[in-house]
Design an enzyme around this catalytic site. Structure first.
Site, PDB file in Angstrom:
ATOM      1  N   TYR A 166       0.753  -1.295  -0.108  1.00 47.26           N
ATOM      2  CA  TYR A 166      -0.063  -0.120   0.027  1.00 47.26           C
ATOM      3  C   TYR A 166       0.777   1.242  -0.055  1.00 47.26           C
ATOM      4  O   TYR A 166       0.702   2.301  -0.680  1.00 47.26           O
ATOM      5  CB  TYR A 166      -0.840  -0.053   1.324  1.00 47.26           C
ATOM      6  CG  TYR A 166      -1.839   1.254   1.546  1.00 47.26           C
ATOM      7  CD1 TYR A 166      -3.030   1.186   0.644  1.00 47.26           C
ATOM      8  CD2 TYR A 166      -1.618   1.825   2.479  1.00 47.26           C
ATOM      9  CE1 TYR A 166      -3.819   2.335   0.963  1.00 47.26           C
ATOM     10  CE2 TYR A 166      -2.519   3.032   2.714  1.00 47.26           C
ATOM     11  CZ  TYR A 166      -3.525   3.285   1.867  1.00 47.26           C
ATOM     12  OH  TYR A 166      -4.247   3.975   2.214  1.00 47.26           O
ATOM     13  N   LYS A 170       0.975   4.289  -2.781  1.00 44.27           N
ATOM     14  CA  LYS A 170       0.457   5.515  -2.367  1.00 44.27           C
ATOM     15  C   LYS A 170       1.893   6.398  -2.831  1.00 44.27           C
ATOM     16  O   LYS A 170       1.322   7.613  -3.205  1.00 44.27           O
ATOM     17  CB  LYS A 170       0.020   5.450  -0.902  1.00 44.27           C
ATOM     18  CG  LYS A 170      -1.229   4.941  -0.577  1.00 44.27           C
ATOM     19  CD  LYS A 170      -2.122   5.524  -1.647  1.00 44.27           C
ATOM     20  CE  LYS A 170      -3.587   5.468  -1.244  1.00 44.27           C
ATOM     21  NZ  LYS A 170      -4.618   5.691  -2.158  1.00 44.27           N
TER      22      LYS A 170
HETATM   23  N1  LIG Z   1      -9.638   6.587   5.480  1.00 41.50           N
HETATM   24  C1  LIG Z   1      -8.221   7.010   5.705  1.00 41.50           C
HETATM   25  O1  LIG Z   1      -8.087   7.495   6.727  1.00 41.50           O
HETATM   26  C2  LIG Z   1      -7.375   7.113   4.596  1.00 41.50           C
HETATM   27  C3  LIG Z   1      -5.945   7.242   4.930  1.00 41.50           C
HETATM   28  C4  LIG Z   1      -5.170   7.329   3.635  1.00 41.50           C
HETATM   29  C5  LIG Z   1      -5.346   6.982   2.591  1.00 41.50           C
HETATM   30  N2  LIG Z   1      -6.998   6.777   2.346  1.00 41.50           N
HETATM   31  C6  LIG Z   1      -7.246   6.538   0.733  1.00 41.50           C
HETATM   32  O2  LIG Z   1      -8.571   7.184   0.500  1.00 41.50           O
HETATM   33  C7  LIG Z   1      -9.079   6.620  -0.394  1.00 41.50           C
HETATM   34  C8  LIG Z   1     -10.400   6.204  -0.126  1.00 41.50           C
HETATM   35  O3  LIG Z   1     -10.395   5.190   1.080  1.00 41.50           O
HETATM   36  P1  LIG Z   1     -11.779   4.996   2.146  1.00 41.50           P
HETATM   37  O4  LIG Z   1     -11.091   5.349   3.410  1.00 41.50           O
HETATM   38  O5  LIG Z   1     -12.648   6.122   1.771  1.00 41.50           O
HETATM   39  O6  LIG Z   1     -11.886   3.551   2.038  1.00 41.50           O
HETATM   40  P2  LIG Z   1     -13.063   2.854   1.506  1.00 41.50           P
HETATM   41  O7  LIG Z   1     -12.782   1.221   1.487  1.00 41.50           O
HETATM   42  O8  LIG Z   1     -14.417   3.282   2.028  1.00 41.50           O
HETATM   43  O9  LIG Z   1     -13.218   3.444  -0.118  1.00 41.50           O
HETATM   44  C9  LIG Z   1     -12.783   2.837  -1.051  1.00 41.50           C
HETATM   45  C10 LIG Z   1     -13.835   2.581  -2.261  1.00 41.50           C
HETATM   46  O10 LIG Z   1     -12.946   1.880  -3.443  1.00 41.50           O
HETATM   47  C11 LIG Z   1     -13.702   1.202  -4.004  1.00 41.50           C
HETATM   48  N3  LIG Z   1     -12.924   0.299  -4.783  1.00 41.50           N
HETATM   49  C12 LIG Z   1     -12.080  -0.789  -4.524  1.00 41.50           C
HETATM   50  N4  LIG Z   1     -11.467  -1.353  -5.520  1.00 41.50           N
HETATM   51  C13 LIG Z   1     -11.828  -0.510  -6.582  1.00 41.50           C
HETATM   52  C14 LIG Z   1     -11.615  -0.903  -8.039  1.00 41.50           C
HETATM   53  N5  LIG Z   1     -10.605  -1.661  -8.515  1.00 41.50           N
HETATM   54  N6  LIG Z   1     -12.147   0.396  -8.926  1.00 41.50           N
HETATM   55  C15 LIG Z   1     -12.666   1.402  -8.493  1.00 41.50           C
HETATM   56  N7  LIG Z   1     -13.293   1.356  -7.061  1.00 41.50           N
HETATM   57  C16 LIG Z   1     -12.527   0.549  -6.170  1.00 41.50           C
HETATM   58  C17 LIG Z   1     -14.278   0.339  -2.886  1.00 41.50           C
HETATM   59  O11 LIG Z   1     -15.410  -0.358  -3.161  1.00 41.50           O
HETATM   60  C18 LIG Z   1     -14.503   1.212  -2.019  1.00 41.50           C
HETATM   61  O12 LIG Z   1     -15.991   1.834  -2.067  1.00 41.50           O
HETATM   62  C19 LIG Z   1      -8.198   5.504  -0.677  1.00 41.50           C
HETATM   63  O13 LIG Z   1      -7.376   5.499  -1.731  1.00 41.50           O
HETATM   64  C20 LIG Z   1      -7.500   5.062   0.254  1.00 41.50           C
HETATM   65  O14 LIG Z   1      -6.296   4.316   0.405  1.00 41.50           O
HETATM   66  C21 LIG Z   1      -8.001   6.832   3.286  1.00 41.50           C
END
Ligand SMILES: NC(=O)c1ccc[n+]([C@@H]2O[C@H](COP(=O)([O-])OP(=O)(O)OC[C@H]3O[C@@H](n4cnc5c(N)ncnc54)[C@H](O)[C@@H]3O)[C@@H](O)[C@H]2O)c1
Length: 305
Positions: A166, A170
């Site tokens: 990851y 990232k």
């Molecule tokens: N939540 C946090 O604290 C956090 C921290 C750092 C980075 N992020 C990043 O933010 C983004 C959103 O994460 P989140 O926390 O909302 O998680 P989440 O799991 O709620 O959302 C991720 C979404 O991506 C979708 N997804 C997965 N594979 C996919 C694909 N092949 N094509 C299209 N969509 C796909 C999933 O169905 C899901 O709805 C991600 O890139 C995550 O790595 C989140």
């Protein structure tokens, strides 16, 4: 609603069926943007599929009077990326904004990580960037306008146990941003990166999110997606109600002159070479080499002295 508006604009939000992406899609739509709500509806590890996640968000947007269409394609293939861009053009006639937010996790300490764990995570986050942005930029160029927001992570910028796959994916967003920023500037396309932290299903079992809802991240992403933001190549951290900028910094180091030095010469200056107390951030276009040379500590190699 006055202020920052997206009337006439069209956005693709990947992974918009839940978590952060959903809040981005809702806020863009509230501000007049037509939104392709992309989500194959998979589980946190990328397994499974369901139209329900994307459909629910589309229904929410439409119920509030906004315009949206669902895309169930995965970002992890070039065909999936192409299909969502084609859908935007077919449904709404143009494309102005891409929020590359889709993501999965396959956390495991590196010695236990399988090839599939590595490939699956790289495919969604990193190849997904290529798969969506490549056709999206082609669609933006004729308009001389575009806004792309990529999604990095504290895990990528600073590390997190069990997330080598990851973190690599990232940090790859940052590298690609630096290049797209340069290549796309002449087309009016701005490329920035969000490093979010929020309570979603992705962070359900970690403390790092500070418990703040995704809506605490949304203002930064929506601003970066707007015409109001004319800057490019910036990483914004949004965590726990605080917004800040993050960047790559380096120090002036030690200048030995143009001739090769010995390993011992290098070792003797290790403390100064690695001292970040005077480190600075530079942007492309700064005369970095000159600045560095001027401020570096000059050392005569012992081997020559
Ligand atoms: N939540 C946090 O604290 C956090 C921290 C750092 C980075 N992020 C990043 O933010 C983004 C959103 O994460 P989140 O926390 O909302 O998680 P989440 O799991 O709620 O959302 C991720 C979404 O991506 C979708 N997804 C997965 N594979 C996919 C694909 N092949 N094509 C299209 N969509 C796909 C999933 O169905 C899901 O709805 C991600 O890139 C995550 O790595 C989140």
């Amino acid at each position: 609603m006055s202020g920052i508006r997206f009337d006439g604009r069209v956005a693709i939000v990947t992974g918009a069926g839940g978590g952060l992406g959903r809040t981005y899609a809702l806020e863009l739509a509230r501000r007049g943007c037509a939104v392709i709500v992309n989500d194959p509806g998979c589980a946190r590890d990328g397994s499974g599929a369901s139209a329900q996640m994307a459909d629910t968000v589309v229904a929410e947007i439409r119920a509030a009077g906004g315009r949206a269409a669902a895309s169930y394609d995965g970002v992890h293939t070039a065909a999936g990326g192409r299909a969502m861009v084609d859908l935007a053009l077919r449904e709404f006639g143009r494309l102005d904004v891409v929020l590359h937010n889709a993501g999965i996790l396959r956390d495991r300490s590196f010695r236990k990580m399988t090839e599939d764990d590595w490939d699956a995570v790289i495919a969604v986050h990193l190849k997904g960037l290529f798969a969506v942005c490549r056709p999206a930029i082609d669609a933006m160029v004729p308009n001389g306008y575009g806004r792309i927001v990529l999604t990095a992570s504290g895990a990528g910028l600073f590390g997190n146990f069990g997330q080598a796959n990851y973190a690599a994916a990232k940090m790859g967003q940052v590298g690609a941003m630096q290049v797209l920023n340069l290549e796309c500037a002449k087309y009016g396309i701005r490329v920035n990166t969000i490093s979010p932290a929020a309570a979603t299903r992705m962070t359900a079992d970690v403390q790092q999110s500070s418990g703040t809802p995704p809506e605490c991240v949304t203002p930064a992403v929506v601003y970066l997606a707007s015409e109001a933001c004319n800057e490019s190549g910036i990483i914004i951290r949004a965590q726990g109600g605080r917004f800040s900028r993050q960047a790559i910094a380096f120090n002036a180091g030690v200048y030995f002159g143009p001739e090769p030095v010995t390993v011992e010469d290098f070792a003797a200056e290790w403390t100064t070479i690695t001292d970040m107390s005077g480190a600075r951030c530079f942007s492309f276009g700064d005369k970095v080499a000159e600045i560095i040379k001027q401020s570096a500590r000059e050392v005569v190699p012992r081997s020559r002295g």
